[in-house]
Motif scaffolding. Structure first.
Motif, PDB file in Angstrom:
ATOM      1  N   SER A 111      -1.862  25.521 -54.071  1.00 36.75           N
ATOM      2  CA  SER A 111      -2.286  24.175 -54.452  1.00 36.75           C
ATOM      3  C   SER A 111      -1.207  23.167 -54.095  1.00 36.75           C
ATOM      4  N   GLU A 352      -1.858  20.856 -62.238  1.00 40.56           N
ATOM      5  CA  GLU A 352      -0.590  20.161 -62.441  1.00 40.56           C
ATOM      6  C   GLU A 352      -0.471  19.849 -63.919  1.00 40.56           C
ATOM      7  N   GLY A 378     -16.308  17.145 -59.683  1.00 37.08           N
ATOM      8  CA  GLY A 378     -14.884  17.135 -60.032  1.00 37.08           C
ATOM      9  C   GLY A 378     -14.597  17.511 -61.468  1.00 37.08           C
ATOM     10  N   VAL A 379     -15.625  17.958 -62.208  1.00 32.99           N
ATOM     11  CA  VAL A 379     -15.400  18.270 -63.617  1.00 32.99           C
ATOM     12  C   VAL A 379     -14.655  19.602 -63.774  1.00 32.99           C
ATOM     13  N   SER A 382     -16.055  24.599 -59.964  1.00 34.23           N
ATOM     14  CA  SER A 382     -15.545  25.590 -58.996  1.00 34.23           C
ATOM     15  C   SER A 382     -14.252  26.213 -59.519  1.00 34.23           C
ATOM     16  N   THR A 383     -13.455  25.406 -60.206  1.00 34.57           N
ATOM     17  CA  THR A 383     -12.214  25.925 -60.784  1.00 34.57           C
ATOM     18  C   THR A 383     -12.534  27.028 -61.790  1.00 34.57           C
ATOM     19  N   HIS A 533     -25.913  21.173 -58.748  1.00 37.21           N
ATOM     20  CA  HIS A 533     -25.864  19.723 -58.947  1.00 37.21           C
ATOM     21  C   HIS A 533     -27.237  19.198 -59.311  1.00 37.21           C
TER      22      HIS A 533
HETATM   23  N1  LIG Z   1      -6.114  23.545 -55.381  1.00 35.63           N
HETATM   24  C1  LIG Z   1      -6.093  22.461 -56.180  1.00 35.63           C
HETATM   25  N2  LIG Z   1      -4.917  21.869 -56.505  1.00 35.63           N
HETATM   26  C2  LIG Z   1      -4.900  20.796 -57.329  1.00 35.63           C
HETATM   27  N3  LIG Z   1      -5.973  20.233 -57.864  1.00 35.63           N
HETATM   28  C3  LIG Z   1      -7.169  20.775 -57.587  1.00 35.63           C
HETATM   29  C4  LIG Z   1      -7.291  21.912 -56.726  1.00 35.63           C
HETATM   30  N4  LIG Z   1      -8.592  22.231 -56.615  1.00 35.63           N
HETATM   31  C5  LIG Z   1      -9.247  21.334 -57.363  1.00 35.63           C
HETATM   32  N5  LIG Z   1      -8.408  20.468 -57.950  1.00 35.63           N
HETATM   33  C6  LIG Z   1      -8.773  19.375 -58.857  1.00 35.63           C
HETATM   34  O1  LIG Z   1      -9.479  19.923 -59.949  1.00 35.63           O
HETATM   35  C7  LIG Z   1     -10.574  19.105 -60.306  1.00 35.63           C
HETATM   36  C8  LIG Z   1     -11.829  19.948 -60.406  1.00 35.63           C
HETATM   37  O2  LIG Z   1     -12.167  20.444 -59.115  1.00 35.63           O
HETATM   38  P1  LIG Z   1     -13.380  21.412 -58.878  1.00 35.63           P
HETATM   39  O3  LIG Z   1     -13.424  21.738 -57.447  1.00 35.63           O
HETATM   40  O4  LIG Z   1     -13.277  22.544 -59.848  1.00 35.63           O
HETATM   41  O5  LIG Z   1     -14.597  20.473 -59.269  1.00 35.63           O
HETATM   42  P2  LIG Z   1     -16.152  20.750 -59.190  1.00 35.63           P
HETATM   43  O6  LIG Z   1     -16.671  20.550 -60.549  1.00 35.63           O
HETATM   44  O7  LIG Z   1     -16.400  22.067 -58.543  1.00 35.63           O
HETATM   45  O8  LIG Z   1     -16.626  19.572 -58.235  1.00 35.63           O
HETATM   46  P3  LIG Z   1     -17.830  19.566 -57.197  1.00 35.63           P
HETATM   47  O9  LIG Z   1     -19.076  19.440 -57.998  1.00 35.63           O
HETATM   48  O10 LIG Z   1     -17.590  18.368 -56.386  1.00 35.63           O
HETATM   49  O11 LIG Z   1     -17.779  20.820 -56.406  1.00 35.63           O
HETATM   50  C9  LIG Z   1     -10.658  18.015 -59.249  1.00 35.63           C
HETATM   51  O12 LIG Z   1     -10.219  16.818 -59.829  1.00 35.63           O
HETATM   52  C10 LIG Z   1      -9.732  18.435 -58.154  1.00 35.63           C
HETATM   53  O13 LIG Z   1      -9.034  17.332 -57.682  1.00 35.63           O
END
Ligand SMILES: Nc1ncnc2c1ncn2[C@@H]1O[C@H](COP(=O)(O)OP(=O)(O)OP(=O)(O)O)[C@@H](O)[C@H]1O
Ligand SMILES: [Mg+2]
Length: 580
Positions: A111, A352, A378-379, A382-383, A533
């Motif tokens: 990251s 972070e 961005g919630v 995926s994380t 989505h």
């Molecule tokens: N490798 C990374 N390093 C730092 N921050 C990250 C990383 N990956 C994601 N983020 C941050 O974590 C937050 C959540 O990201 P994530 O990809 O989990 O969102 P999401 O809910 O899957 O969004 P989407 O619906 O657009 O796919 C975002 O604000 C992104 O900026």
């Protein structure tokens, strides 16, 4: 630093090549000694043979003069050869260890560090370390001894000339160093600019459609012109220093020779040495210039190598994925695919510090439950999947499958447990079949073909000349087709848990419906977690989990949420109003 990879690798290679190292030491001593002999022979030839016009022994002296020069050449060659081989062995050792490290390193490292930074650890930094051997420390030792030897020989002829040389030495070194510094600066600037010029072309090619559709042609042309002009200017500088350097060395040499000749001439007689000694001194002093020049460059590469060593060791000490229980097997975790219980125990996570992505998530899913996660872009959906896959470690809490912490599952077992479809498809080198198997030997050809057939891609692939064995090319598949290939990759091993991140995002309505209905058909033996989505097009599920600001806002069956969740209801309404 805790673990010094470079030191470890050097020690290992030296231990493994004791004979070569011993030969190297002998050769180095040989080089230092033999390089002092020719001027002595020259002095003898002049003082004993040429001045008294005496031919006795002249031939043998001349032959030994030539012979020794030949030996110096051979020794030099052997030194270079052994050093290069040892250097290569050490870099190979370092790179192998780094590769091993890369596989163990904590996912969070990526990251913070872009691929460019990591690549430069492997290439530039290791190359800098290797130059420590080929043109660094050993050559510096040889050159230092050569300088000491030459000074000693001159001192032996005349103390006065010795003192003069000793005074001149640092002055010559500083002059040469100044030029070398300027040369190097210009070379580095030039290299950076050459990189920019080349980059600009590949960037233009990569983005050619965007450039055209946003009519950015003139902007791209102007910036290319600017880089070219800058490049031209630095190139001129490099050429200037290149062309001036050799004449400067020649002038320095000529001045010294003139000084020695004048000081030892009959009128001055200051040095009080014979003609032979004058000739030998001139040769010795000329020989001094080579090592002085090399010394400057060697210092440079040692400096580069030291920062390379620092960065490589820093990489080597990055925290690793802590605990992987190598005894855990997929079968021992999930003995019956109808009994898969997933639980989230107070999960919190941030990439972070100070910027929480997920906070205090507590969930428990029943075997074969179909769960859909929804929430704004961005919630952290995926994380959350990456946490379930054990790719990231929760900063707090744990995710368990049948009471086993997912983070402790070894990577080798993961494919038997999870089928993961990422938001983007990453191709690998190889055939189309390889895209599905990822060259995993345990996946049979039949499994690959079944998986491709399952997602409805077999007709298209079989229409290609080499069918499943067609070499993969990025342009072979559309975005939607790649999405299907990703699903085939995930289900090839028939895993009990499927993680589907936005699988329908790139599909047309008919394909989407087909995929969803097929997935639903096979879902009775699987636990399916999906992200969607569009609420209307999600796979029919038992539970919807709504994420908001990193927390679970609400969860329950779709029917229940439609009744009691304002957010859910309004989104469904909104989607019904839109065109799809
Ligand atoms: N490798 C990374 N390093 C730092 N921050 C990250 C990383 N990956 C994601 N983020 C941050 O974590 C937050 C959540 O990201 P994530 O990809 O989990 O969102 P999401 O809910 O899957 O969004 P989407 O619906 O657009 O796919 C975002 O604000 C992104 O900026
Ligand atoms: Mg996402």
């Amino acid at each position: 630093m805790k673990n010094n990879l470079v030191k470890k690798s050097i020690k290992y290679v030296i231990k493994d090549n004791v004979v070569s190292v011993a030969v190297l030491v002998v050769i180095i001593i040989g080089i230092v000694i033999t390089s002092l002999l020719p001027p002595q022979i020259l002095r003898k030839i002049i003082d004993q043979n040429l001045v008294p016009r005496n031919g006795v022994g002249l031939l043998s002296l001349a032959v030994s003069y030539l012979g020794i020069l030949m030996f110096i050449g051979i020794f030099d060659f052997l030194k270079e050869a052994i050093l290069t081989i040892l250097g290569q062995k050490i870099t190979k050792e370092i790179r192998m260890e780094m590769m091993e490290k890369l596989e163990k390193i904590n996912a969070i490292f990526f990251s913070y560090n872009g691929s460019g930074t990591v690549v430069s650890r492997f290439t530039n930094d290791v190359d800098a370390i290797s130059s420590l051997f080929t043109s660094g420390i050993v050559s510096m030792i040889v050159d230092s001894f050569k300088i000491i030897g030459i000074l000693g020989s001159i001192w032996f002829f005349s103390v006065r000339l010795g003192i003069i040389t000793l005074i001149l030495l640092p002055i010559i070194f500083i002059i040469i160093r100044i030029f070398q510094r300027h040369m190097l600066e210009a070379q580095i600037k030039n290299r950076v600019l050459v990189g920019k010029v080349n980059n600009h072309i590949s960037e233009s090619l990569k983005n050619i459609q965007m450039i055209k559709s946003f009519s950015k042609e003139s902007y791209m042309e102007d910036s290319y012109k600017m880089y070219l002009i800058d490049n031209y200017r630095t190139m001129e500088k490099v050429n200037f220093y290149d062309s001036i350097f050799s004449p400067i060395i020649m002038i320095i040499r000529a001045l010294i020779i003139a000084a020695v000749v004048i000081l030892s001439s009959n009128q001055f007689g200051y040095l009080g040495i014979s003609v032979g000694m004058v000739a030998a001194s001139i040769e010795l002093i000329s020989n001094l210039l080579g090592p002085i020049q090399d010394l400057g460059m060697e210092l440079q590469s040692i400096q580069g190598a030291i920062s390379g060593i620092y960065r490589v060791n820093e990489f080597y000490n990055e925290p690793e994925d802590e605990y992987k229980n190598s005894e855990l097997s997929a079968e021992s975790i999930i003995s019956n695919r109808k009994e898969v219980r997933i639980s989230f125990n107070d999960i919190s996570f941030y990439y972070e510090e100070e910027r929480h992505i997920l906070q205090n998530i507590n969930l428990e899913f029943q075997p074969q439950e179909k769960v859909t996660f929804v929430g704004r872009t961005g919630v952290g959906k995926s994380t959350l999947f990456k946490l379930i896959l054990g790719l990231l470690k929760p900063t707090n809490g744990s995710i368990k499958i049948n009471e086993v912490d997912v983070y402790s599952i070894p990577n080798t077992e993961k494919r038997k447990i999870f089928g993961y479809v990422d938001q983007s498809f990453h191709t690998i080198k190889g055939t189309i079949a390889d895209q599905v198997s990822l060259q995993d030997k345990s996946i049979t050809r039949e499994q690959i073909e079944d998986a491709i057939d399952f997602v409805g891609l077999s007709d298209y692939i079989l229409s290609l000349e080499n069918g499943y064995d067609t070499k993969m090319d990025n342009n072979l598949f559309s975005q939607g087709q790649k999405q299907l290939l990703a699903i085939a990759r995930a289900i090839a091993t028939n895993p009990p848990i499927l993680l589907l991140d936005e699988i329908t995002a790139n599909l047309d309505a008919i394909t989407e419906e087909k995929i969803i209905s097929i997935l639903q058909k096979v879902s009775d033996t699987r636990t399916i977690l999906s992200i969607s989505h569009r609420l209307l097009s999600m796979i029919s599920c038992d539970t919807v989990v709504i994420l908001e600001n990193g927390r679970v806002k609400n969860s329950g069956s779709p029917e229940l949420l439609l009744e009691n969740d304002e957010w859910y209801r309004s989104h469904i309404e909104l989607e019904k109003l839109t065109w799809r």
